[in-house]
Design an enzyme around this catalytic site. Sequence first.
Site, PDB file in Angstrom:
ATOM      1  CB  ALA A  24      -0.935  -0.002   1.205  1.00  0.00           C
ATOM      2  NE  ARG A  29      12.993   6.631   0.509  1.00  0.00           N
ATOM      3  CZ  ARG A  29      13.576   5.724   1.298  1.00  0.00           C
ATOM      4  NH1 ARG A  29      14.897   5.676   1.388  1.00  0.00           N
ATOM      5  NH2 ARG A  29      12.851   4.859   1.967  1.00  0.00           N
ATOM      6  N   GLY A 159      13.926  -1.134  11.570  1.00  0.00           N
ATOM      7  CA  GLY A 159      13.543  -1.502  12.921  1.00  0.00           C
ATOM      8  C   GLY A 159      14.611  -2.443  13.474  1.00  0.00           C
ATOM      9  CG  ASN A 396      20.120 -18.143 -52.405  1.00  0.00           C
ATOM     10  OD1 ASN A 396      20.675 -18.469 -51.362  1.00  0.00           O
ATOM     11  ND2 ASN A 396      20.482 -17.089 -53.112  1.00  0.00           N
ATOM     12  CG  ASN A 405       5.439  -4.696 -46.431  1.00  0.00           C
ATOM     13  OD1 ASN A 405       6.175  -3.768 -46.756  1.00  0.00           O
ATOM     14  ND2 ASN A 405       5.185  -4.994 -45.187  1.00  0.00           N
ATOM     15  CE1 TYR A 406       0.911   1.228 -45.202  1.00  0.00           C
ATOM     16  CE2 TYR A 406       2.826   2.678 -45.330  1.00  0.00           C
ATOM     17  CZ  TYR A 406       1.519   2.449 -44.923  1.00  0.00           C
ATOM     18  OH  TYR A 406       0.831   3.416 -44.251  1.00  0.00           O
ATOM     19  CB  SER A 424      21.647  -8.755 -56.726  1.00  0.00           C
ATOM     20  OG  SER A 424      22.548  -9.769 -56.348  1.00  0.00           O
ATOM     21  CB  ALA A 442      20.576  -8.566 -61.260  1.00  0.00           C
TER      22      ALA A 442
HETATM   23  C1  UD1 Z   1       9.151  -1.414   8.188  1.00  0.00           C
HETATM   24  C2  UD1 Z   1       9.236  -1.971   9.601  1.00  0.00           C
HETATM   25  C3  UD1 Z   1      10.683  -1.980  10.052  1.00  0.00           C
HETATM   26  C4  UD1 Z   1      11.495  -2.802   9.096  1.00  0.00           C
HETATM   27  C5  UD1 Z   1      11.337  -2.299   7.677  1.00  0.00           C
HETATM   28  C6  UD1 Z   1      11.995  -3.256   6.712  1.00  0.00           C
HETATM   29  C7  UD1 Z   1       7.160  -1.337  10.728  1.00  0.00           C
HETATM   30  C8  UD1 Z   1       6.523  -0.404  11.663  1.00  0.00           C
HETATM   31  N1  UD1 Z   1       8.444  -1.131  10.489  1.00  0.00           N
HETATM   32  O1  UD1 Z   1       9.617  -0.094   8.225  1.00  0.00           O
HETATM   33  O2  UD1 Z   1      10.778  -2.511  11.376  1.00  0.00           O
HETATM   34  O3  UD1 Z   1      12.870  -2.785   9.475  1.00  0.00           O
HETATM   35  O4  UD1 Z   1       9.947  -2.237   7.333  1.00  0.00           O
HETATM   36  O5  UD1 Z   1      11.976  -2.721   5.432  1.00  0.00           O
HETATM   37  O6  UD1 Z   1       6.532  -2.251  10.248  1.00  0.00           O
HETATM   38  N2  UD1 Z   1       2.917  -0.586   3.885  1.00  0.00           N
HETATM   39  C9  UD1 Z   1       1.568  -0.722   3.737  1.00  0.00           C
HETATM   40  N3  UD1 Z   1       0.753   0.150   4.403  1.00  0.00           N
HETATM   41  C10 UD1 Z   1       1.245   1.135   5.186  1.00  0.00           C
HETATM   42  C11 UD1 Z   1       2.634   1.266   5.329  1.00  0.00           C
HETATM   43  C12 UD1 Z   1       3.443   0.387   4.678  1.00  0.00           C
HETATM   44  O7  UD1 Z   1       1.096  -1.607   3.022  1.00  0.00           O
HETATM   45  O8  UD1 Z   1       0.439   1.893   5.742  1.00  0.00           O
HETATM   46  C13 UD1 Z   1       3.796  -1.516   3.164  1.00  0.00           C
HETATM   47  C14 UD1 Z   1       4.709  -0.812   2.191  1.00  0.00           C
HETATM   48  O9  UD1 Z   1       4.130  -0.775   0.891  1.00  0.00           O
HETATM   49  C15 UD1 Z   1       5.949  -1.689   2.225  1.00  0.00           C
HETATM   50  C16 UD1 Z   1       5.959  -2.250   3.623  1.00  0.00           C
HETATM   51  O10 UD1 Z   1       4.635  -2.128   4.113  1.00  0.00           O
HETATM   52  O11 UD1 Z   1       5.845  -2.779   1.311  1.00  0.00           O
HETATM   53  C17 UD1 Z   1       6.928  -1.539   4.528  1.00  0.00           C
HETATM   54  O12 UD1 Z   1       6.623  -0.171   4.552  1.00  0.00           O
HETATM   55  P1  UD1 Z   1       7.739   0.903   4.787  1.00  0.00           P
HETATM   56  O13 UD1 Z   1       7.094   2.232   4.884  1.00  0.00           O
HETATM   57  O14 UD1 Z   1       8.840   0.704   3.847  1.00  0.00           O
HETATM   58  O15 UD1 Z   1       8.195   0.466   6.267  1.00  0.00           O
HETATM   59  P2  UD1 Z   1       9.402   1.036   7.072  1.00  0.00           P
HETATM   60  O16 UD1 Z   1       8.996   2.266   7.760  1.00  0.00           O
HETATM   61  O17 UD1 Z   1      10.597   1.053   6.211  1.00  0.00           O
END
Ligand code: UD1
Length: 493
Positions: A24, A29, A159, A396, A405-406, A424, A442
């Site tokens: 989601a 970035r 994390g 050949n 063709n066009y 040729s 040719a």
């Molecule tokens: C999260 C972890 C962190 C971990 C890191 C690894 C939490 C709170 N933190 O951090 O501990 O080291 O991933 O990459 O879980 N996503 C959703 N909905 C949301 C937010 C995120 O579906 O509301 C999905 C994102 O699309 C992504 C994944 O969850 O695929 C991680 O989201 P991201 O924002 O990258 O998490 P981090 O803050 O990096």
Amino acid sequence: MSPQDASSATSASAQPAAVVVLAAGAGTRMKSRTPKILHELGGISMVGHALAAARGLAPERLAVVVRHERDLVAAHLAALDASALIVDQDEVPGTGRAVQAALDALDAEAPVAGTVVVTYGDVPLLTTELLEELVATHEGDANAVTVLTAVLADAAGYGRILREADGTVAGIREHKDATDAEREIREINSGIYAFDAAVLRTALGQVTVNNAQGEMYLTDVLSIARAAGGRVAAVVTEDRWQVEGANDRVQLAALGAEHNRRTVEGWMRAGVTVVDPATTWIDSTVVLAEDVTILPGTQLHGATTVARDAVVGPDSSLTDVAIGEGAHVTRTHGSGAIIGEGASVGPFTYLRAGTVLGADGKIGAFYETKNVTIGRGSKLSHLGYAGDAEIGEDTNIGCGNITANYDGVNKHRTKIGSGVRTGSNTVFVAPVEIGDGAYSGAGAVIRKDVPAGALTLNVAAQRNVPGWVEANRPGSISAELAQASATADISGA
Ligand code: UD1
Ligand code: CA
């Protein structure tokens, strides 16, 4: 251990009840109009890789949580995997909310019991094997939660895994919430977990948004589960690439290169000779046989297949091309083509969609082909264009032949029989048909059908006008040399 625990411990390869793929997030970035998880590596979107790894576990159910660019992402997911449940996350942010949304949606269909695996849509190198190891440990040890971790040289942003003095996992601290001392910890949360569904459901009900980011952290489930008496443990992987996500295009390229390195290595171990792995790019979807040789600078994409003993490259880029046994394809750019057994293509050849080259046939240097079927043993050796045509066997086609063709509005077909020999610079003004065994002189411009066995000549008879240059271009270098040549002929006679 209860009997139930004993049975789960012995069925390490049991299918998890569900896999939830989180997708989601916005991925700002990337600086892209394309949602992050739709960016590709190895010919497949990042979320496509995530789904493939998840599907490999053969879960009873699979859910993907979406929000950012919802419709685009949902359409892509439906095309990849029609049976995946697409779940919408609401405005409450955080990984905890995302998993809660998925669990609610799955429960609404039928209550989930057993193991729930959580993965990310932007971690493309994760394999089914590592997920299997995670699930086997989780179920084998009867854990409430098992988290996949890695020890990184630079853990910034991730994390951190908090452990007790005895090494047991106590919880996870997000970087933004961590103390300086906690930021020294190098064991990181990959974000990939196995949960017991009941524990997960209960713990998510207790997760708050009281943290530095004001989000529902999925990571809080670990400490909550532990406080409730559940076993919380980690599987530590040595392979950091498998837990790495792509947040920007620099990371995407690094992951893409590593993915390719693994793919190429896999093919070499399966019996393919790759002369230069560093300049060979092979999509995940490509299939190669034993004893294929890939020469440097070759990119194989899409549904490309290469049969035994074929040699591809150097410097070739092929998408959805099927190459037959023992064929050679050299310095060729091609897509949507079929190359028969023992056939040869290149160098400097452009194969477009619908090109079908028969066994032992040849499409040589500086040829462009499109929507053309070429029979067994027929050769188009040099300099030309063949489009919207059908060519029989053992024909050949001379140097510089073109199918016109066009007509400016519509495309027309050229049909050339078997055993034909064309001179040729023959031009086939389509629609036109050349019978079996016919010859063309040719420079022939063929506007009318040529019957089998006929020679067609339609260039005006050659006429030489002696002295034309001296009379019409007096004083030119050509005239001077012509005069010198005539004098030499006379004095020499
Ligand atoms: C999260 C972890 C962190 C971990 C890191 C690894 C939490 C709170 N933190 O951090 O501990 O080291 O991933 O990459 O879980 N996503 C959703 N909905 C949301 C937010 C995120 O579906 O509301 C999905 C994102 O699309 C992504 C994944 O969850 O695929 C991680 O989201 P991201 O924002 O990258 O998490 P981090 O803050 O990096
Ligand atoms: Ca991330």
